[in-house]
Design a protein around this motif. Structure first.
Motif: not given
Length: 287
Positions: A208-234
């Motif tokens: 959640s913190t990294a989204v606003s501070k780091e560039n994509f791709p992040m850990c091999g994920m694009d922005e939409l994939t990470l948004d999906y992942l964070v949603a499921d973690l929540a």
């Protein structure tokens, strides 16, 4: 006589009892037996090899067990993107540990470190490191958990990015889940579930913190994939309103393809279901 009588002179006598149409039941049973036999004949070690690494901190050369590329098939995914494989859990082999200095990392991050990071690792880890007993030919979940804990510790000590820390936490959570799925002791299963949830919480915070501070791709994920992942973690953490906001951004995105949008819609339904169930349970407790 049989349909195939006369073919015995061609050497096909052993096949003269063939049925023209195999029943669906017998076909399914045959497939099940074949699959069971294949699993019994395949060993986890068949998918592994020793890969050579050079430690970026102390320059030691060593080997670590690694999964052969393309040899292990992904058969499904959990809602939080944890891959499930045929025959084995390849996730156990994602962490690499230097047996000399104790530096560890997820394989994708086991590369160049800065002079400052090397200094921190040597001062806070290597100075106290008593050596690492290399696991056997096949890693247990306990082996893998220890190695991933070392990777998380090194990531924190070297002041790695929030995304890398979160990724380590997520991998650890998956390993605790894998161990729990193989465990029959209810008390231990409860403890493993608690460990998993604590790490999912840390992964949620970091991503959640990294989204606003780091560039994509992040850990091999694009922005939409990470948004999906964070949603499921929540969702798993019971943060349903937050989960709805994150998954909504995927569904409304103009850049999302239909495949990820469909998966996002399924997750939104799951979030709503879990939220309703939680509300019903809370109402029942109050009554």
């Amino acid at each position: 006589m049989g349909i195939f009588s006369g073919l015995e002179k061609l050497g096909l006598k052993k096949l003269d009892d063939l049925e023209v149409y195999e029943s669906e039941t017998s076909s399914v049973r045959a497939d099940e037996k074949k699959e069971t036999a294949q699993k019994a004949s395949v060993q986890e070690s068949d998918f592994l090899f020793d890969k050579t690494y050079t430690c970026p901190v102390c320059d030691a050369t060593f080997t670590s067990r690694t999964v052969k590329v393309g040899k292990v098939k992904t058969i499904s995914q959990d809602s939080d993107l944890r891959p499930r494989y045929a025959y084995m859990d390849a996730l156990k082999y994602d962490a690499v540990v230097c047996p000399r200095c104790g530096f560890a990392a997820i394989a994708r991050y086991f590369k160049g470190t800065s002079p400052s990071q090397n200094k921190w690792i040597k001062e806070q880890i290597s100075a106290n490191f008593r050596g690492f007993q290399k696991p056997g030919e096949v890693y247990t979940y306990d082996d893998a958990i220890t190695m991933h804990k070392l990777a998380l510790m090194s990531t924190i000590v070297k002041r790695g990015k929030n995304s890398e820390r979160a990724f380590c936490c997520l991998k650890l959570a998956w390993l605790y889940r894998g161990k729990r799925e193989e465990c029959s002791d209810e008390k231990l299963r409860t403890e493993l579930k608690a460990e998993e949830m604590e790490l999912l919480e840390k992964a949620f915070e970091g991503f959640s913190t990294a989204v606003s501070k780091e560039n994509f791709p992040m850990c091999g994920m694009d922005e939409l994939t990470l948004d999906y992942l964070v949603a499921d973690l929540a969702r798993q953490l019971g943060k349903y309103d937050i989960a709805q906001r994150w998954i909504g951004s995927v569904i409304l995105s103009r850049n999302a393809n239909e495949r990820i949008k469909e998966r996002a819609r399924d997750l939104r339904e799951q979030i709503m279901h879990d939220q309703e169930q939680a509300l019903a349970e809370n109402a029942g407790e109050k009554n």
